[in-house]
Write a protein that holds these residues in place. Structure first.
Motif, PDB file in Angstrom:
ATOM      1  N   MET A   1      38.379  31.144  45.049  1.00 22.54           N
ATOM      2  CA  MET A   1      37.364  31.998  45.025  1.00 22.54           C
ATOM      3  C   MET A   1      37.443  33.104  46.203  1.00 22.54           C
ATOM      4  O   MET A   1      36.991  34.279  45.916  1.00 22.54           O
ATOM      5  N   VAL A   2      37.882  32.667  47.227  1.00 26.45           N
ATOM      6  CA  VAL A   2      37.809  33.924  48.557  1.00 26.45           C
ATOM      7  C   VAL A   2      39.301  34.812  47.962  1.00 26.45           C
ATOM      8  O   VAL A   2      38.844  35.925  48.276  1.00 26.45           O
ATOM      9  N   GLY A   3      40.342  34.134  47.558  1.00 25.98           N
ATOM     10  CA  GLY A   3      41.365  34.907  47.366  1.00 25.98           C
ATOM     11  C   GLY A   3      41.181  36.131  46.008  1.00 25.98           C
ATOM     12  O   GLY A   3      41.455  37.056  46.073  1.00 25.98           O
ATOM     13  N   GLY A   4      40.408  35.279  44.999  1.00 22.60           N
ATOM     14  CA  GLY A   4      40.114  36.409  43.966  1.00 22.60           C
ATOM     15  C   GLY A   4      39.199  37.205  44.214  1.00 22.60           C
ATOM     16  O   GLY A   4      39.182  38.380  43.708  1.00 22.60           O
ATOM     17  N   MET A   5      38.056  36.956  44.971  1.00 21.65           N
ATOM     18  CA  MET A   5      37.336  38.180  45.458  1.00 21.65           C
ATOM     19  C   MET A   5      37.782  39.082  46.385  1.00 21.65           C
ATOM     20  O   MET A   5      37.528  40.303  46.293  1.00 21.65           O
ATOM     21  N   LEU A   6      38.744  38.848  47.175  1.00 21.50           N
ATOM     22  CA  LEU A   6      39.160  39.771  47.950  1.00 21.50           C
ATOM     23  C   LEU A   6      40.447  40.523  47.070  1.00 21.50           C
ATOM     24  O   LEU A   6      40.373  41.761  47.258  1.00 21.50           O
ATOM     25  N   LEU A   7      41.065  40.180  46.172  1.00 23.98           N
ATOM     26  CA  LEU A   7      41.766  40.927  45.450  1.00 23.98           C
ATOM     27  C   LEU A   7      41.135  41.888  44.427  1.00 23.98           C
ATOM     28  O   LEU A   7      41.345  42.815  44.172  1.00 23.98           O
ATOM     29  N   HIS A   8      40.059  41.230  43.995  1.00 26.57           N
ATOM     30  CA  HIS A   8      38.887  42.092  43.172  1.00 26.57           C
ATOM     31  C   HIS A   8      38.556  43.358  44.012  1.00 26.57           C
ATOM     32  O   HIS A   8      38.506  44.508  43.576  1.00 26.57           O
ATOM     33  N   LEU A   9      37.954  43.204  45.553  1.00 20.02           N
ATOM     34  CA  LEU A   9      37.703  44.107  45.973  1.00 20.02           C
ATOM     35  C   LEU A   9      38.935  45.157  46.211  1.00 20.02           C
ATOM     36  O   LEU A   9      38.516  46.344  46.268  1.00 20.02           O
ATOM     37  N   ARG A  10      40.003  44.626  46.538  1.00 22.62           N
ATOM     38  CA  ARG A  10      40.916  45.370  46.745  1.00 22.62           C
ATOM     39  C   ARG A  10      41.467  46.353  45.404  1.00 22.62           C
ATOM     40  O   ARG A  10      41.737  47.626  45.477  1.00 22.62           O
TER      41      ARG A  10
END
Length: 331
Positions: free
Chosen positions: A168-177
């Motif tokens: 969830m954290v990794g997906g969220m950060l990649l989403h924002l990037r």
């Protein structure tokens, strides 16, 4: 003064038409609702009330048939949600024609786990970040053995609450990037979020096997708060370290579920029937047992192990995740 007299005269002429409308109930009947609400009810009423009125009038427009709704086969009347927005939940059925009972996942989310995956794979730590990630995971083994010992179901509950965080954290950060840099993600956002959802489904499954004690709930609360923020910072600082850490964490999960299987096979733990949610989610046979559930969960953890080690290798080779297709399609 003349304006006041003109207003009074206008009220005398229009008053009967405005305030002598047909009686209304509730607040409007006691004069607590403005007259405009009685003149323009379509504008002042709620959207839900409008939808309900249209549904009530529908039978009359189609021949005046009975308004009684058919009851479901189980005899329990299920209340529908009246909504102006036209959102309706489709009625889903299983392959055998019975009604689909789960709201947290749908038939198209189910799959058969690949149990042929190699359970003994291990990444040998060489670089300093790898060694740090490896020994951090190994340091967590001691408190695990102290708290849970051979209570595998309780350990699985805590493990899955932690294992569902990195995706969830990794997906969220990649989403924002992706949004910030106006670029594609190579499918990695979806891959990591699928991992998080899969780990959460592991938790929902083991909740049918064991219930956490109060101190275990407190431990989960503390562990999740610390781990979420720590992993968030770690992923921002070094994605290759963060993915390597999760890879080693999944290696440890594979080992834990292997021990679980050994105790099931030895009869130390009762091989009870598989929970219904597990049978539907992994498309297990109707007579599946707990051993079958642990087997497919272990296969999922091995897949997550490989995906995270692969993601870390991409970074170590000087490439970016968005330039390498994500391993989608397993779940």
């Amino acid at each position: 003064m003349s304006s006041r007299m003109a207003g009074a005269a206008l009220l005398r002429h229009l008053g009967p038409r405005l305030f002598a409308a047909e009686p209304v109930s509730g607040l409007a009947g006691r004069g607590l609702v403005p007259a405009a609400a009685r003149i323009l009810p379509a504008r002042m009423s709620s959207t839900a009330a409008e939808a309900a009125a249209r549904e009530a009038a529908a039978p009359e427009q189609h021949g005046g048939g009975s308004t009684e709704k058919p009851k479901p086969a189980d005899g329990q009347e299920k209340k529908g949600i009246v909504s102006y927005w036209g959102i309706e939940s489709p009625k889903l059925v299983k392959e055998d024609g019975t009604e689909w009972r789960w709201f947290c996942f749908r038939p198209w989310d189910t799959y058969r786990a690949d149990t042929s995956i190699d359970m003994k794979k291990h990444h040998e730590p060489r670089a300093l970040p790898d060694k740090l990630a490896y020994w951090l995971v190994k340091s967590l083994v001691v408190p695990k053995q102290l708290f849970f010992q051979r209570r595998h179901a309780s350990h699985a509950l805590l493990l899955e609450t932690v294992a569902a965080v990195p995706g969830m954290v990794g997906g969220m950060l990649l989403h924002l990037r992706s949004l910030r840099r106006f670029e594609h993600s190579g499918g990695w956002i979806r891959a990591l979020l699928e991992e998080a959802e899969n780990e959460r489904m592991h938790l929902m499954t083991f909740l049918e096997v064991a219930q956490p004690k109060w101190w275990e709930r407190a431990l989960v609360l503390a562990a999740q708060g610390v781990y979420f923020n720590a992993y968030f910072v770690a992923y921002l600082a070094s994605p290759k370290f963060a993915h390597r850490f999760v890879g080693y964490l999944e290696e440890e999960a594979v080992h834990s579920y292997t021990e679980y299987l050994k105790d099931l096979e030895a009869g130390v733990i009762d091989n009870t029937p598989a929970p219904a949610i597990a049978i539907d989610y992994w498309r297990l046979p109707a007579d599946a047992r707990l051993k079958d559930v642990v087997t497919v969960v272990r296969a999922d953890e091995a897949h997550h192990r490989d995906v995270n080690h692969f993601a870390s290798d991409i970074h170590y080779q000087g490439m970016k995740l968005k330039d390498t297709p994500a391993p989608l399609g397993y779940h």
